[in-house]
Scaffold this motif. Sequence first.
Motif, PDB file in Angstrom:
ATOM      1  N   THR A  90       0.851  -1.183   0.000  1.00  0.00           N
ATOM      2  CA  THR A  90       0.000   0.000   0.000  1.00  0.00           C
ATOM      3  C   THR A  90       0.887   1.233   0.000  1.00  0.00           C
ATOM      4  O   THR A  90       1.777   1.360   0.840  1.00  0.00           O
ATOM      5  CB  THR A  90      -0.914   0.009   1.239  1.00  0.00           C
ATOM      6  OG1 THR A  90      -1.673  -1.202   1.262  1.00  0.00           O
ATOM      7  CG2 THR A  90      -1.860   1.192   1.217  1.00  0.00           C
ATOM      8  N   VAL A  91       0.647   2.132  -0.945  1.00  0.00           N
ATOM      9  CA  VAL A  91       1.457   3.343  -1.083  1.00  0.00           C
ATOM     10  C   VAL A  91       0.577   4.548  -0.749  1.00  0.00           C
ATOM     11  O   VAL A  91      -0.389   4.824  -1.459  1.00  0.00           O
ATOM     12  CB  VAL A  91       2.020   3.481  -2.510  1.00  0.00           C
ATOM     13  CG1 VAL A  91       2.846   4.765  -2.632  1.00  0.00           C
ATOM     14  CG2 VAL A  91       2.846   2.260  -2.881  1.00  0.00           C
ATOM     15  N   PRO A  92       0.872   5.273   0.323  1.00  0.00           N
ATOM     16  CA  PRO A  92       0.065   6.441   0.676  1.00  0.00           C
ATOM     17  C   PRO A  92      -0.003   7.443  -0.479  1.00  0.00           C
ATOM     18  O   PRO A  92       1.007   7.747  -1.114  1.00  0.00           O
ATOM     19  CB  PRO A  92       0.799   7.035   1.882  1.00  0.00           C
ATOM     20  CG  PRO A  92       1.543   5.883   2.480  1.00  0.00           C
ATOM     21  CD  PRO A  92       1.954   5.031   1.305  1.00  0.00           C
ATOM     22  N   GLY A  93      -1.186   7.934  -0.767  1.00  0.00           N
ATOM     23  CA  GLY A  93      -1.361   8.917  -1.827  1.00  0.00           C
ATOM     24  C   GLY A  93      -1.515   8.331  -3.210  1.00  0.00           C
ATOM     25  O   GLY A  93      -1.786   9.057  -4.164  1.00  0.00           O
ATOM     26  N   GLU A  94      -1.370   7.002  -3.348  1.00  0.00           N
ATOM     27  CA  GLU A  94      -1.488   6.351  -4.644  1.00  0.00           C
ATOM     28  C   GLU A  94      -2.922   5.846  -4.816  1.00  0.00           C
ATOM     29  O   GLU A  94      -3.411   5.047  -4.007  1.00  0.00           O
ATOM     30  CB  GLU A  94      -0.529   5.170  -4.729  1.00  0.00           C
ATOM     31  CG  GLU A  94      -0.576   4.411  -6.043  1.00  0.00           C
ATOM     32  CD  GLU A  94       0.146   5.120  -7.176  1.00  0.00           C
ATOM     33  OE1 GLU A  94      -0.106   4.772  -8.338  1.00  0.00           O
ATOM     34  OE2 GLU A  94       0.966   6.006  -6.881  1.00  0.00           O
ATOM     35  N   PRO A  95      -3.654   6.293  -5.855  1.00  0.00           N
ATOM     36  CA  PRO A  95      -5.007   5.774  -6.078  1.00  0.00           C
ATOM     37  C   PRO A  95      -4.984   4.254  -6.210  1.00  0.00           C
ATOM     38  O   PRO A  95      -4.255   3.706  -7.032  1.00  0.00           O
ATOM     39  CB  PRO A  95      -5.426   6.455  -7.385  1.00  0.00           C
ATOM     40  CG  PRO A  95      -4.624   7.713  -7.424  1.00  0.00           C
ATOM     41  CD  PRO A  95      -3.297   7.345  -6.824  1.00  0.00           C
ATOM     42  N   SER A  96      -5.798   3.578  -5.392  1.00  0.00           N
ATOM     43  CA  SER A  96      -5.706   2.125  -5.284  1.00  0.00           C
ATOM     44  C   SER A  96      -7.070   1.513  -4.980  1.00  0.00           C
ATOM     45  O   SER A  96      -8.059   2.216  -4.735  1.00  0.00           O
ATOM     46  CB  SER A  96      -4.722   1.724  -4.175  1.00  0.00           C
ATOM     47  OG  SER A  96      -3.448   2.294  -4.375  1.00  0.00           O
ATOM     48  N   TYR A  97      -7.075   0.187  -4.984  1.00  0.00           N
ATOM     49  CA  TYR A  97      -8.290  -0.599  -4.749  1.00  0.00           C
ATOM     50  C   TYR A  97      -7.880  -1.844  -3.985  1.00  0.00           C
ATOM     51  O   TYR A  97      -6.836  -2.433  -4.267  1.00  0.00           O
ATOM     52  CB  TYR A  97      -8.902  -0.957  -6.097  1.00  0.00           C
ATOM     53  CG  TYR A  97      -9.993  -1.994  -6.118  1.00  0.00           C
ATOM     54  CD1 TYR A  97     -11.325  -1.645  -5.951  1.00  0.00           C
ATOM     55  CD2 TYR A  97      -9.699  -3.337  -6.368  1.00  0.00           C
ATOM     56  CE1 TYR A  97     -12.339  -2.603  -6.019  1.00  0.00           C
ATOM     57  CE2 TYR A  97     -10.701  -4.295  -6.436  1.00  0.00           C
ATOM     58  CZ  TYR A  97     -12.019  -3.916  -6.262  1.00  0.00           C
ATOM     59  OH  TYR A  97     -13.019  -4.857  -6.342  1.00  0.00           O
ATOM     60  N   GLY A  98      -8.700  -2.241  -2.986  1.00  0.00           N
ATOM     61  CA  GLY A  98      -8.326  -3.417  -2.221  1.00  0.00           C
ATOM     62  C   GLY A  98      -9.322  -3.748  -1.140  1.00  0.00           C
ATOM     63  O   GLY A  98     -10.536  -3.631  -1.343  1.00  0.00           O
ATOM     64  N   VAL A  99      -8.805  -4.157   0.035  1.00  0.00           N
ATOM     65  CA  VAL A  99      -9.639  -4.557   1.159  1.00  0.00           C
ATOM     66  C   VAL A  99      -9.248  -3.743   2.379  1.00  0.00           C
ATOM     67  O   VAL A  99      -8.152  -3.178   2.445  1.00  0.00           O
ATOM     68  CB  VAL A  99      -9.500  -6.067   1.462  1.00  0.00           C
ATOM     69  CG1 VAL A  99      -9.995  -6.894   0.288  1.00  0.00           C
ATOM     70  CG2 VAL A  99      -8.052  -6.428   1.810  1.00  0.00           C
ATOM     71  N   ALA A 100     -10.162  -3.691   3.356  1.00  0.00           N
ATOM     72  CA  ALA A 100      -9.891  -2.947   4.584  1.00  0.00           C
ATOM     73  C   ALA A 100     -10.391  -3.727   5.777  1.00  0.00           C
ATOM     74  O   ALA A 100     -11.298  -4.563   5.669  1.00  0.00           O
ATOM     75  CB  ALA A 100     -10.549  -1.568   4.532  1.00  0.00           C
TER      76      ALA A 100
END
Length: 267
Positions: A90-100
Amino acid sequence: MRVASVNAASGRDLATGRVDTDRLAAAVAALGADVVAVQEVDSLLPRSGGADQTAVLARACGVRRDGARFAAAVHGTPGAPGSFRPAAATVPGEPSYGVALLSRLPVLEWRELRVAAGSARLPLVLPPGAGRRLRLVPDEPRAVVAAVVDARAPGAGGGSRPVSVLGTHLSFSPLRAVAQLRELRRWAQDLPRPLVLLGDLNLPPGVVGRVLPWRPLVAGPTFPAPAPRVQLDHALADGLAPDARTAGRVERVGGSDHRAVVVDLDL
Protein backbone atom coordinates in the motif's frame (compact mmCIF):
# COMPACT_ATOMS: atom_id res chain seq x y z
CA MET A 1 -17.70 -9.54 20.22
CA ARG A 2 -19.49 -8.74 16.96
CA VAL A 3 -17.77 -9.14 13.60
CA ALA A 4 -19.05 -8.41 10.11
CA SER A 5 -18.02 -8.76 6.47
CA VAL A 6 -19.22 -6.28 3.85
CA ASN A 7 -18.55 -6.25 0.11
CA ALA A 8 -18.79 -2.49 -0.39
CA ALA A 9 -18.80 -2.55 -4.22
CA SER A 10 -16.86 0.74 -3.95
CA GLY A 11 -19.97 2.36 -2.48
CA ARG A 12 -21.84 1.97 -5.75
CA ASP A 13 -25.61 1.61 -5.59
CA LEU A 14 -26.78 -1.43 -7.53
CA ALA A 15 -30.01 0.30 -8.61
CA THR A 16 -28.64 3.68 -9.71
CA GLY A 17 -24.97 3.00 -10.44
CA ARG A 18 -23.99 6.06 -8.40
CA VAL A 19 -21.27 5.98 -5.74
CA ASP A 20 -22.29 7.26 -2.31
CA THR A 21 -19.53 6.62 0.22
CA ASP A 22 -21.36 8.42 3.03
CA ARG A 23 -24.44 6.20 2.60
CA LEU A 24 -22.22 3.12 2.66
CA ALA A 25 -20.45 4.33 5.79
CA ALA A 26 -23.74 4.93 7.61
CA ALA A 27 -24.97 1.45 6.67
CA VAL A 28 -21.76 -0.22 7.87
CA ALA A 29 -21.81 1.75 11.13
CA ALA A 30 -25.41 0.63 11.73
CA LEU A 31 -24.20 -2.99 11.97
CA GLY A 32 -22.62 -2.13 15.33
CA ALA A 33 -19.67 -4.46 14.77
CA ASP A 34 -16.48 -4.41 16.82
CA VAL A 35 -14.48 -5.57 13.78
CA VAL A 36 -15.54 -5.14 10.15
CA ALA A 37 -13.86 -6.61 7.06
CA VAL A 38 -14.66 -4.62 3.93
CA GLN A 39 -14.01 -5.70 0.34
CA GLU A 40 -13.94 -3.75 -2.93
CA VAL A 41 -12.69 -0.59 -1.24
CA ASP A 42 -11.55 2.45 -3.24
CA SER A 43 -8.77 4.75 -2.12
CA LEU A 44 -8.48 8.09 -3.95
CA LEU A 45 -9.95 6.69 -7.19
CA PRO A 46 -11.77 9.11 -9.53
CA ARG A 47 -14.85 6.86 -9.82
CA SER A 48 -15.54 7.35 -6.09
CA GLY A 49 -14.77 11.07 -6.05
CA GLY A 50 -11.22 10.63 -4.79
CA ALA A 51 -12.48 9.53 -1.36
CA ASP A 52 -10.37 7.58 1.12
CA GLN A 53 -13.20 5.13 1.76
CA THR A 54 -11.38 3.35 4.59
CA ALA A 55 -11.03 6.62 6.50
CA VAL A 56 -14.68 7.58 5.88
CA LEU A 57 -15.93 4.20 7.12
CA ALA A 58 -13.60 4.29 10.13
CA ARG A 59 -14.92 7.69 11.23
CA ALA A 60 -18.53 6.54 10.87
CA CYS A 61 -17.84 3.39 12.91
CA GLY A 62 -15.99 5.20 15.69
CA VAL A 63 -12.68 3.55 14.84
CA ARG A 64 -9.46 5.32 15.72
CA ARG A 65 -6.81 5.87 13.06
CA ASP A 66 -4.62 3.04 14.39
CA GLY A 67 -7.62 0.68 14.27
CA ALA A 68 -8.13 0.88 10.51
CA ARG A 69 -5.96 -0.65 7.79
CA PHE A 70 -6.39 -0.54 4.00
CA ALA A 71 -4.47 -3.15 1.98
CA ALA A 72 -4.13 -2.27 -1.69
CA ALA A 73 -4.46 -5.14 -4.13
CA VAL A 74 -3.89 -2.96 -7.20
CA HIS A 75 -2.92 0.61 -8.02
CA GLY A 76 -5.41 2.18 -10.39
CA THR A 77 -8.96 1.19 -11.26
CA PRO A 78 -9.57 -2.55 -11.79
CA GLY A 79 -11.47 -3.63 -14.85
CA ALA A 80 -10.03 -3.17 -18.31
CA PRO A 81 -6.47 -4.35 -19.09
CA GLY A 82 -4.00 -1.53 -18.65
CA SER A 83 -6.15 0.36 -16.15
CA PHE A 84 -4.39 -1.09 -13.10
CA ARG A 85 -1.14 -2.68 -11.96
CA PRO A 86 -0.38 -5.06 -9.08
CA ALA A 87 0.32 -3.49 -5.70
CA ALA A 88 3.27 -5.02 -3.89
CA ALA A 89 2.39 -2.77 -0.94
CA THR A 90 0.00 0.00 0.00
CA VAL A 91 1.46 3.34 -1.08
CA PRO A 92 0.07 6.44 0.68
CA GLY A 93 -1.36 8.92 -1.83
CA GLU A 94 -1.49 6.35 -4.64
CA PRO A 95 -5.01 5.77 -6.08
CA SER A 96 -5.71 2.13 -5.28
CA TYR A 97 -8.29 -0.60 -4.75
CA GLY A 98 -8.33 -3.42 -2.22
CA VAL A 99 -9.64 -4.56 1.16
CA ALA A 100 -9.89 -2.95 4.58
CA LEU A 101 -10.23 -4.01 8.20
CA LEU A 102 -11.74 -1.75 10.87
CA SER A 103 -11.49 -2.52 14.60
CA ARG A 104 -12.95 -0.68 17.57
CA LEU A 105 -11.00 -3.11 19.75
CA PRO A 106 -7.30 -2.41 20.46
CA VAL A 107 -5.08 -3.86 17.72
CA LEU A 108 -2.01 -5.71 19.00
CA GLU A 109 -0.56 -6.55 15.58
CA TRP A 110 -1.23 -6.04 11.86
CA ARG A 111 -0.25 -8.39 9.03
CA GLU A 112 -0.83 -8.44 5.27
CA LEU A 113 -0.59 -11.05 2.52
CA ARG A 114 -0.77 -10.56 -1.26
CA VAL A 115 -1.52 -13.36 -3.68
CA ALA A 116 -0.93 -13.37 -7.43
CA ALA A 117 -3.58 -12.72 -10.05
CA GLY A 118 -5.00 -15.20 -12.50
CA SER A 119 -7.54 -15.09 -15.29
CA ALA A 120 -10.63 -17.01 -16.28
CA ARG A 121 -12.77 -17.65 -19.30
CA LEU A 122 -16.19 -16.20 -18.54
CA PRO A 123 -19.38 -15.96 -20.64
CA LEU A 124 -19.47 -12.85 -22.82
CA VAL A 125 -22.85 -11.11 -22.92
CA LEU A 126 -23.99 -10.94 -26.57
CA PRO A 127 -27.13 -9.64 -28.30
CA PRO A 128 -30.09 -12.07 -28.50
CA GLY A 129 -29.56 -14.70 -31.17
CA ALA A 130 -25.81 -14.12 -31.33
CA GLY A 131 -24.99 -17.27 -29.39
CA ARG A 132 -22.71 -17.71 -26.40
CA ARG A 133 -19.00 -16.98 -26.37
CA LEU A 134 -16.25 -17.18 -23.76
CA ARG A 135 -13.64 -14.52 -23.33
CA LEU A 136 -10.51 -14.35 -21.17
CA VAL A 137 -11.11 -11.89 -18.32
CA PRO A 138 -8.09 -10.56 -16.41
CA ASP A 139 -8.25 -10.86 -12.64
CA GLU A 140 -6.57 -8.48 -10.24
CA PRO A 141 -4.18 -9.63 -7.50
CA ARG A 142 -5.77 -10.25 -4.12
CA ALA A 143 -4.90 -9.16 -0.59
CA VAL A 144 -5.48 -10.41 2.94
CA VAL A 145 -5.35 -8.05 5.92
CA ALA A 146 -5.17 -9.47 9.45
CA ALA A 147 -5.42 -7.86 12.86
CA VAL A 148 -4.71 -9.47 16.20
CA VAL A 149 -7.16 -7.67 18.47
CA ASP A 150 -7.52 -7.59 22.24
CA ALA A 151 -10.99 -8.93 23.00
CA ARG A 152 -10.90 -8.49 26.76
CA ALA A 153 -14.20 -7.36 28.26
CA PRO A 154 -14.12 -3.70 29.41
CA GLY A 155 -12.72 -3.44 32.91
CA ALA A 156 -11.41 -7.02 32.91
CA GLY A 157 -8.09 -7.51 34.64
CA GLY A 158 -5.18 -9.70 33.64
CA GLY A 159 -3.40 -9.88 30.30
CA SER A 160 -4.70 -9.38 26.80
CA ARG A 161 -7.23 -11.70 25.10
CA PRO A 162 -5.83 -11.98 21.57
CA VAL A 163 -8.18 -12.90 18.73
CA SER A 164 -7.03 -12.91 15.10
CA VAL A 165 -9.43 -11.47 12.52
CA LEU A 166 -8.70 -11.78 8.79
CA GLY A 167 -10.43 -10.04 5.91
CA THR A 168 -10.07 -10.90 2.23
CA HIS A 169 -11.67 -10.99 -1.23
CA LEU A 170 -10.72 -13.97 -3.39
CA SER A 171 -10.67 -14.45 -7.15
CA PHE A 172 -13.83 -14.78 -9.27
CA SER A 173 -12.16 -17.83 -10.86
CA PRO A 174 -13.16 -20.82 -8.67
CA LEU A 175 -9.93 -22.73 -9.29
CA ARG A 176 -7.84 -19.68 -8.47
CA ALA A 177 -9.96 -18.91 -5.39
CA VAL A 178 -9.39 -22.44 -4.08
CA ALA A 179 -5.62 -22.05 -4.51
CA GLN A 180 -5.72 -18.67 -2.75
CA LEU A 181 -7.71 -20.14 0.13
CA ARG A 182 -5.09 -22.85 0.57
CA GLU A 183 -2.33 -20.22 0.56
CA LEU A 184 -4.23 -18.19 3.15
CA ARG A 185 -4.57 -21.25 5.38
CA ARG A 186 -0.81 -21.88 5.29
CA TRP A 187 -0.02 -18.21 5.93
CA ALA A 188 -2.38 -18.01 8.93
CA GLN A 189 -0.95 -21.06 10.73
CA ASP A 190 1.08 -19.04 13.23
CA LEU A 191 -1.56 -16.41 14.00
CA PRO A 192 -3.03 -16.56 17.53
CA ARG A 193 -6.21 -18.54 18.04
CA PRO A 194 -9.12 -18.17 18.14
CA LEU A 195 -9.10 -16.88 14.58
CA VAL A 196 -11.99 -15.56 12.49
CA LEU A 197 -11.86 -15.30 8.70
CA LEU A 198 -14.25 -12.83 7.06
CA GLY A 199 -14.75 -12.02 3.40
CA ASP A 200 -16.11 -12.52 -0.06
CA LEU A 201 -14.50 -15.85 -0.91
CA ASN A 202 -16.32 -16.21 -4.26
CA LEU A 203 -16.97 -19.86 -3.38
CA PRO A 204 -20.07 -21.67 -2.05
CA PRO A 205 -20.03 -23.20 1.45
CA GLY A 206 -19.50 -26.79 0.23
CA VAL A 207 -16.27 -25.92 -1.56
CA VAL A 208 -15.04 -23.69 1.26
CA GLY A 209 -15.65 -26.49 3.78
CA ARG A 210 -13.59 -28.99 1.79
CA VAL A 211 -10.64 -26.63 1.40
CA LEU A 212 -10.80 -24.99 4.81
CA PRO A 213 -12.39 -27.19 7.51
CA TRP A 214 -12.99 -24.34 9.93
CA ARG A 215 -16.24 -23.73 11.80
CA PRO A 216 -18.81 -21.81 9.70
CA LEU A 217 -20.43 -19.04 11.73
CA VAL A 218 -23.22 -17.97 9.39
CA ALA A 219 -25.28 -19.62 6.66
CA GLY A 220 -27.52 -17.99 4.08
CA PRO A 221 -27.42 -16.68 0.52
CA THR A 222 -25.57 -13.38 0.06
CA PHE A 223 -25.36 -12.84 -3.72
CA PRO A 224 -26.75 -11.27 -5.80
CA ALA A 225 -28.69 -8.74 -3.74
CA PRO A 226 -31.51 -7.85 -3.40
CA ALA A 227 -32.64 -11.46 -4.02
CA PRO A 228 -29.54 -13.58 -3.26
CA ARG A 229 -29.33 -17.19 -4.40
CA VAL A 230 -25.85 -18.33 -3.32
CA GLN A 231 -23.56 -17.72 -0.35
CA LEU A 232 -20.25 -16.20 -1.41
CA ASP A 233 -19.62 -14.13 1.73
CA HIS A 234 -18.43 -16.06 4.77
CA ALA A 235 -17.42 -16.00 8.41
CA LEU A 236 -15.35 -18.96 9.62
CA ALA A 237 -13.57 -19.66 12.90
CA ASP A 238 -10.59 -21.79 13.88
CA GLY A 239 -9.61 -22.56 17.47
CA LEU A 240 -12.93 -21.42 18.89
CA ALA A 241 -13.98 -23.32 22.02
CA PRO A 242 -16.51 -26.04 21.13
CA ASP A 243 -19.03 -24.58 23.57
CA ALA A 244 -18.55 -20.98 22.39
CA ARG A 245 -21.94 -19.50 21.56
CA THR A 246 -22.35 -17.81 18.19
CA ALA A 247 -25.25 -16.18 16.35
CA GLY A 248 -24.91 -15.28 12.67
CA ARG A 249 -27.16 -13.50 10.21
CA VAL A 250 -27.21 -12.02 6.72
CA GLU A 251 -28.11 -8.34 6.24
CA ARG A 252 -28.61 -5.91 3.35
CA VAL A 253 -26.08 -3.07 3.53
CA GLY A 254 -26.58 0.01 1.38
CA GLY A 255 -26.97 -0.57 -2.33
CA SER A 256 -24.28 -3.27 -2.68
CA ASP A 257 -24.82 -6.33 -4.86
CA HIS A 258 -23.75 -8.47 -1.88
CA ARG A 259 -25.39 -8.89 1.48
CA ALA A 260 -23.26 -8.61 4.60
CA VAL A 261 -22.66 -11.35 7.14
CA VAL A 262 -22.78 -10.43 10.83
CA VAL A 263 -21.79 -12.71 13.73
CA ASP A 264 -21.99 -12.31 17.49
CA LEU A 265 -19.36 -14.37 19.35
CA ASP A 266 -19.44 -15.16 23.06
CA LEU A 267 -15.77 -15.86 23.70
